[in-house]
Scaffold this active site. Structure first.
Site, mmCIF file in Angstrom:
data_model
loop_
_atom_site.group_PDB
_atom_site.id
_atom_site.type_symbol
_atom_site.label_atom_id
_atom_site.label_comp_id
_atom_site.label_asym_id
_atom_site.label_seq_id
_atom_site.Cartn_x
_atom_site.Cartn_y
_atom_site.Cartn_z
ATOM 1 N NE ARG A 1 -2.921 0.358 3.371
ATOM 2 C CZ ARG A 1 -2.271 0.585 4.520
ATOM 3 N NH1 ARG A 1 -1.549 1.681 4.672
ATOM 4 N NH2 ARG A 1 -2.316 -0.280 5.507
ATOM 5 C CG ASP B 1 -10.970 15.935 -14.086
ATOM 6 O OD1 ASP B 1 -10.324 15.423 -15.021
ATOM 7 O OD2 ASP B 1 -11.898 15.345 -13.495
ATOM 8 C CE LYS C 1 -13.836 7.835 -17.525
ATOM 9 N NZ LYS C 1 -14.169 9.067 -16.824
ATOM 10 C CE1 TYR D 1 -17.886 10.870 -14.972
ATOM 11 C CE2 TYR D 1 -17.354 10.870 -12.640
ATOM 12 C CZ TYR D 1 -17.721 10.194 -13.784
ATOM 13 O OH TYR D 1 -17.937 8.847 -13.729
HETATM 14 C C1 LIG Z 1 -14.638 9.455 -15.492
HETATM 15 C C2 LIG Z 1 -14.276 10.778 -14.941
HETATM 16 C C3 LIG Z 1 -13.990 10.943 -13.573
HETATM 17 C C4 LIG Z 1 -14.114 9.807 -12.572
HETATM 18 O O1 LIG Z 1 -13.169 8.816 -12.814
HETATM 19 P P1 LIG Z 1 -13.405 7.249 -12.492
HETATM 20 O O2 LIG Z 1 -12.140 6.632 -12.975
HETATM 21 O O3 LIG Z 1 -14.617 6.829 -13.259
HETATM 22 O O4 LIG Z 1 -13.601 7.142 -11.019
HETATM 23 C C5 LIG Z 1 -13.596 12.198 -13.145
HETATM 24 N N1 LIG Z 1 -13.515 13.235 -13.993
HETATM 25 C C6 LIG Z 1 -13.790 13.109 -15.306
HETATM 26 C C7 LIG Z 1 -13.672 14.287 -16.188
HETATM 27 C C8 LIG Z 1 -14.188 11.886 -15.824
HETATM 28 O O5 LIG Z 1 -14.467 11.777 -17.124
#
Ligand SMILES: *Cc1c(COP(=O)(O)O)cnc(C)c1O
Length: 388
Positions: A55, A178, A203, A107
């Site tokens: 961890r 983000d 993503k 999001y």
């Molecule tokens: C998908 C997404 C998240 C969350 O991420 P997860 O991996 O699904 O927990 C946060 N911000 C954006 C812009 C996203 O597209």
């Protein structure tokens, strides 16, 4: 210890090599998946090279973390079970009464975390239109953290990053961006002065729709120990196997992004010219209200395209079920093209009235443009539009 210094090379070289040098013992070109929970110690309290427990320390995760830190131009990177875990861990560095100012078209899962869980622990949230330069002029003086997404999801609005970063720092706040939609290939907010970059590595970073993960990259070396403490204490780390898959996907980020951007531009131009489409949203189109900012702030315009069909949700539902190449699914950023309707799917957790107020219409269609042949994608959209 692991990362070769690749910072003098161009992005396309660094993305292939960052975070790992061939293993000294075997010459392994790729990092092994260190599936171990613990490490033997030579004497009580004398771990080898600092490795005590997975961890806290794991070689495969360190390789991914170092690679992401290099690509974003940060001091250190931390990776997590999901994008949400990365955001959650960042919030854990705050305390009750701290004020967070966030963009108002986040999001859906981020909005849910903020509005339901984080408020229960005493954090205060203000939401602003982050795309509006004038909204940045009057940040509350007690703001501790500013949180933005650019381009935003699903409306692809841009935050003027330099304006937001300067505004946050003027009131003594930190700012997190983000960067999931853009990736470090298109923009590197830390190099403009942002304090944190967040990714859902689910993503574009991993890019193959086969792993869920998240990342937080920090600009200031002085924050490293404290962020590591929070990642370790909260236990939000990703597994060595997930770190391996994510790093494997990351290596092709530049070539994938080039193709995503190329295909998305072709699709956006096709949709904008189509008589059955009411409105096409893509930062690369001259019709995007922030096209000029996009040209300055981003290296290219990304792989996400949204458009509106007139008549609301029914025609949008008929359209998505007529598509053959695009798969109907949430998520984005994989090599395959996906389609979804934000109102009943990804953004269903936002109350309908709020959704409409911020511009997410019921007939809005979101496309994640993959790396297939652009002509096949356009032909698929064309035949589905013809059924309406
Ligand atoms: C998908 C997404 C998240 C969350 O991420 P997860 O991996 O699904 O927990 C946060 N911000 C954006 C812009 C996203 O597209």
């Amino acid at each position: 210890m692991l990362a070769m210094s690749t910072s003098n090379h161009q992005f396309g070289t660094r993305v292939v090599h960052a975070g790992w040098e061939p293993d000294e013992q075997t010459g392994a070109v790729m990092p092994p998946i260190y599936m171990t929970s613990t490490y033997v110690q030579d004497a009580p309290g004398k771990p080898r090279n600092g490795f005590e427990y997975s961890r806290t320390q794991n070689v495969t995760r360190f390789a991914l973390q170092d690679a992401l830190a290099d690509l974003e131009g940060g001091a250190a990177g931390f990776t997590f079970t999901s994008g949400m875990a990365a955001i959650h861990t960042l919030l854990l560095t705050l305390k009750p009464g701290d004020r967070v100012v966030a963009g108002n078209d986040l999001y859906g899962g981020t909005f849910r975390l903020f509005s339901t869980i984080a408020t229960r622990f005493g954090l205060l949230f203000d939401y602003i239109d982050a795309s509006d330069t004038s909204a940045w002029q009057n940040l509350p003086s007690d703001t501790r953290l500013v949180y933005v997404e650019t381009p935003s999801n699903p409306l692809l609005k841009l935050t003027p990053l330099q304006v937001a970063i300067d505004a946050a720092h003027r009131v003594g706040a930190e700012i997190a961006v983000d960067n999931t939609f853009a990736t470090p290939y298109l923009q590197r907010p830390l190099q403009l002065g942002a304090d944190y970059v967040i990714h859902s590595t689910t993503k574009y970073i991993s890019g193959h729709s086969d792993v869920v993960g998240g990342a937080l990259i920090i600009r200031d070396e002085a924050r490293k120990e404290d962020m590591w403490f929070h990642q370790n204490s909260a236990g939000t780390v990703n597994s060595p196997f997930d770190a391996f898959l994510t790093l494997r996907g990351l290596r092709t980020l530049e070539v994938r992004m080039e193709r995503h951007c190329h295909n998305a531009m072709a699709v956006a131009q096709f949709l904008e010219a189509h008589p059955k489409v009411a409105k096409t949203i893509y930062p690369g189109l001259a019709s995007h209200p922030q096209h000029e900012l996009a040209t300055r702030q981003m290296h290219a315009f990304g792989g996400m395209v949204c458009f509106e069909l007139p008549g609301g949700e029914q025609p949008a539902r008929a359209f998505v079920s007529a598509l053959k190449v695009f798969a109907l699914a949430e998520s984005l950023g994989g090599v395959e093209s996906l389609v979804e309707l934000p109102a009943p799917m990804t953004h269903a957790s936002i109350p309908a009235a709020t959704r409409r107020a911020i511009g997410i219409e019921d007939g809005l269609v979101r496309l994640s443009i993959g790396i297939e042949a652009a002509d096949d994608l356009i032909a698929d959209l064309q035949q589905a539009l013809a059924t309406l």
